[in-house]
Design an enzyme around this catalytic site. Structure first.
Site, mmCIF file in Angstrom:
data_model
loop_
_atom_site.group_PDB
_atom_site.id
_atom_site.type_symbol
_atom_site.label_atom_id
_atom_site.label_comp_id
_atom_site.label_asym_id
_atom_site.label_seq_id
_atom_site.Cartn_x
_atom_site.Cartn_y
_atom_site.Cartn_z
ATOM 1 N N LYS A 14 -21.558 82.918 25.717
ATOM 2 C CA LYS A 14 -20.996 83.503 24.483
ATOM 3 C C LYS A 14 -21.836 83.136 23.260
ATOM 4 O O LYS A 14 -22.169 83.992 22.459
ATOM 5 C CB LYS A 14 -19.552 83.006 24.239
ATOM 6 C CG LYS A 14 -18.571 83.334 25.335
ATOM 7 C CD LYS A 14 -17.152 82.934 24.942
ATOM 8 C CE LYS A 14 -16.950 81.434 24.761
ATOM 9 N NZ LYS A 14 -17.109 80.641 25.993
ATOM 10 N N ARG A 128 -27.242 72.185 30.401
ATOM 11 C CA ARG A 128 -27.238 72.233 28.937
ATOM 12 C C ARG A 128 -27.192 70.828 28.347
ATOM 13 O O ARG A 128 -27.845 70.541 27.353
ATOM 14 C CB ARG A 128 -26.029 73.065 28.492
ATOM 15 C CG ARG A 128 -25.976 73.356 27.038
ATOM 16 C CD ARG A 128 -24.936 74.412 26.742
ATOM 17 N NE ARG A 128 -23.587 73.877 26.829
ATOM 18 C CZ ARG A 128 -22.487 74.579 26.511
ATOM 19 N NH1 ARG A 128 -22.600 75.828 26.111
ATOM 20 N NH2 ARG A 128 -21.300 74.040 26.590
ATOM 21 N N ARG A 130 -24.889 69.037 26.683
ATOM 22 C CA ARG A 130 -24.227 68.685 25.429
ATOM 23 C C ARG A 130 -23.348 67.463 25.694
ATOM 24 O O ARG A 130 -23.093 67.117 26.837
ATOM 25 C CB ARG A 130 -23.374 69.892 25.005
ATOM 26 C CG ARG A 130 -23.211 70.081 23.532
ATOM 27 C CD ARG A 130 -22.617 71.444 23.242
ATOM 28 N NE ARG A 130 -21.232 71.542 23.660
ATOM 29 C CZ ARG A 130 -20.532 72.680 23.655
ATOM 30 N NH1 ARG A 130 -21.101 73.811 23.272
ATOM 31 N NH2 ARG A 130 -19.269 72.681 24.033
#
Ligand code: AMP
Length: 184
Positions: A14, A128, A130
């Site tokens: 998104k 990713r 994070r």
């Protein structure tokens, strides 16, 4: 001018796709997750209240988010359109948004739903890296998504506002599919 709501599980792309569309259509990309992460980094009151929820993969309470979204959508740049990424996240946020958009006369007919299988989501999120992307928190974010956010798919589908797109393709192909929907 476009006004778009992005739906889809964590890791569906998104944020990436919203940012591409935001440049192409010259409208702000409004990500509640980004706003909250900035608040955490700035150690603001909002950030301090939100941090523990975010670190465990839970949604932050609605009362922290609703004023924030009203403020953001009434800023001047949002008058030319917007792309919402990460809001609404549950049915009560969706009902709030409905009323707000009537109030501020910014109708939104288009909800784009990115579909990606769970195993792909998990490996993307692990890559990713994070702060809230460790395996335990990722699994909880997916549970929270299924329980609280996924019902919005039916919510918007029943109003003929939902378009689902295969998010399990290379980034450029997803972007091309999205653009085709928005230009049709
Ligand atoms: P995101 O960047 O959209 O994955 O959001 C990261 C985290 O911020 C989520 O796991 C939630 O803790 C919080 N968050 C973002 N948007 C919302 C929202 N609309 N309602 C509640 N919590 C949110």
């Amino acid at each position: 001018m476009i006004r778009v709501i992005f739906l889809g599980p964590p890791g569906a792309g998104k944020g990436t796709q919203a940012s591409v569309l935001s440049k192409d259509f010259d409208v702000p990309h409004i990500s509640t997750g980004d706003i909250l992460r900035s608040a955490v980094a700035a150690k603001s009151e909002l950030g301090q209240k939100a941090e523990s929820y975010m670190n465990s993969g839970e949604l932050v309470p609605d009362d922290l988010i609703l004023d924030l979204i009203r403020e953001r959508l009434t800023q001047e740049d949002a008058g030319k359109g917007w792309i919402l990424d990460g809001f609404p996240r549950n049915v009560s946020q969706a009902n709030f948004l409905d009323k707000l958009l009537v109030d501020i006369k910014q109708p939104c007919e288009c909800v784009l739903n990115l579909e990606v299988p769970d195993n792909v989501l998990i490996s993307r999120l692990l890559e990713r890296g994070r702060k809230d992307d460790n395996e335990e928190v990722i699994r909880n974010r997916l549970v929270v998504y299924r329980k609280q956010t996924e019902p919005l798919i039916e919510f918007f589908r029943s109003r003929q506002q939902l378009v689902s797109i295969n998010g399990n393709q290379p980034m450029d192909s997803v972007a091309a599919d999205l653009k085709q929907v928005l230009q049709s």
